[in-house]
Enzyme design. Structure first.
Site, PDB file in Angstrom:
ATOM      1  N   TYR A   1      34.563  31.216  19.429  1.00  0.00           N
ATOM      2  CA  TYR A   1      35.797  32.081  19.388  1.00  0.00           C
ATOM      3  C   TYR A   1      35.558  33.252  18.600  1.00  0.00           C
ATOM      4  O   TYR A   1      34.763  33.158  17.562  1.00  0.00           O
ATOM      5  CB  TYR A   1      37.110  31.347  19.292  1.00  0.00           C
ATOM      6  N   CYS A   2      36.064  34.448  18.974  1.00  0.00           N
ATOM      7  CA  CYS A   2      36.132  35.636  17.983  1.00  0.00           C
ATOM      8  C   CYS A   2      34.414  36.083  18.052  1.00  0.00           C
ATOM      9  O   CYS A   2      34.191  36.139  16.695  1.00  0.00           O
ATOM     10  CB  CYS A   2      36.829  35.729  16.969  1.00  0.00           C
TER      11      CYS A   2
END
Length: 279
Positions: free
Chosen positions: A147-148
């Site tokens: 994620y990110c």
């Protein structure tokens, strides 16, 4: 451009520990604090500053996340899982913050002469020095499936444990990193995976959101094969700051910094109200 050595070795560091403030300490307060400190450090009213912060059961979103076609349903799911949602004022996408995630902000002056990559490289080097004794190679490159995701994802053996963002306010730069210290990296990733699945529902969007693969993420405790505690990481950080500068001060926010904080916090509240108003 400045060398990493030059950035990380000021004559003095200021240390602000907000890692034990408890569950009522909001991420909006953290981002407003960094803005206030960036203004102060940028005006050379404060030395370069290291701030530690921990938030309980919080998902910090990027601006792009709020544009998901079913964003509200995704947020409702996170709320049902016991998480509160905050939309931050810096770039990036959704990340998980909880009691096992230590956030570090390094705040430097002279943003106009500091190349954006200088700030990132300084945080990478700081993190490598922080865990040097563990004997594991820390690499910085994008971990697909995390994620990110970003160029400055930090990983060991291909598993991401940290991400870095950067925000500039006037002449100050706040470089922020989250370190997954303990707990399950893959369980955190599953939470964000489910958020995107609900927020997208298979629809095509102009912006490309990450396809989360939970096994690409881990905590430092998992990667080192031993339990790391937040207090241990805090002590390592303080020891490293002393080693880099030789002088560490612990001054709380000044009246002027608190005034800046109030303004920035109100802006954060207004931004979040607008982003989440249909909730």
């Amino acid at each position: 451009m400045k060398s990493t050595n030059e950035i990380l070795k000021p004559t003095q560091f200021r240390f602000i520990n907000q890692s034990e403030y408890g569950p009522q300490f909001s991420a909006m307060q953290s981002f407003a604090t960094d803005d206030a400190l960036a203004i102060s450090v940028g005006e050379h009213k404060s030395p370069p500053t290291a701030r530690l912060w921990v938030h309980h059961n919080t998902i910090v979103m990027g601006i792009a996340d709020a544009k998901l076609p079913y964003f509200n349903e995704g947020v409702a799911h996170l709320n049902d899982q016991g998480y509160r949602v905050v939309v931050r004022n810096s770039g990036g996408l959704a990340v998980v913050l909880d009691e096992g995630v230590m956030n570090i902000s390094l705040i430097f002056p002279d943003a106009k002469s500091l190349d954006i990559h200088d700030g990132y490289e300084a945080m990478v080097e700081f993190t490598k020095q922080l865990f040097k004794e563990e004997g594991k190679e820390i690499e910085a490159y994008e971990i697909t499936g995390s994620y990110c995701p970003g160029t400055y994802d930090l990983s060991i053996d291909g598993k991401k444990f940290a991400g870095i963002s950067q925000r500039r306010v006037k002449n100050g730069t706040a470089v922020q990193i989250y370190l997954c210290v303990n707990g399950s990296g893959s369980e955190r990733a599953k939470l964000i995976r489910d958020f995107y699945e609900i927020g997208l529902k298979g629809e095509e969007t102009r912006f490309t959101y990450p396809t989360i693969k939970p096994n690409t993420m881990a905590s430092l405790s998992e990667l080192f094969g031993k339990e790391l505690h937040m207090e241990d990481v805090r002590n390592r950080i303080l020891y490293l700051l002393h080693g880099l500068s030789g002088s560490v001060m612990n001054d709380p926010l000044s009246d002027e910094e608190m005034a800046s904080f109030d303004v920035r916090y109100d802006q954060m509240v207004a931004r979040n109200k607008k982003a989440l108003e249909s909730e």
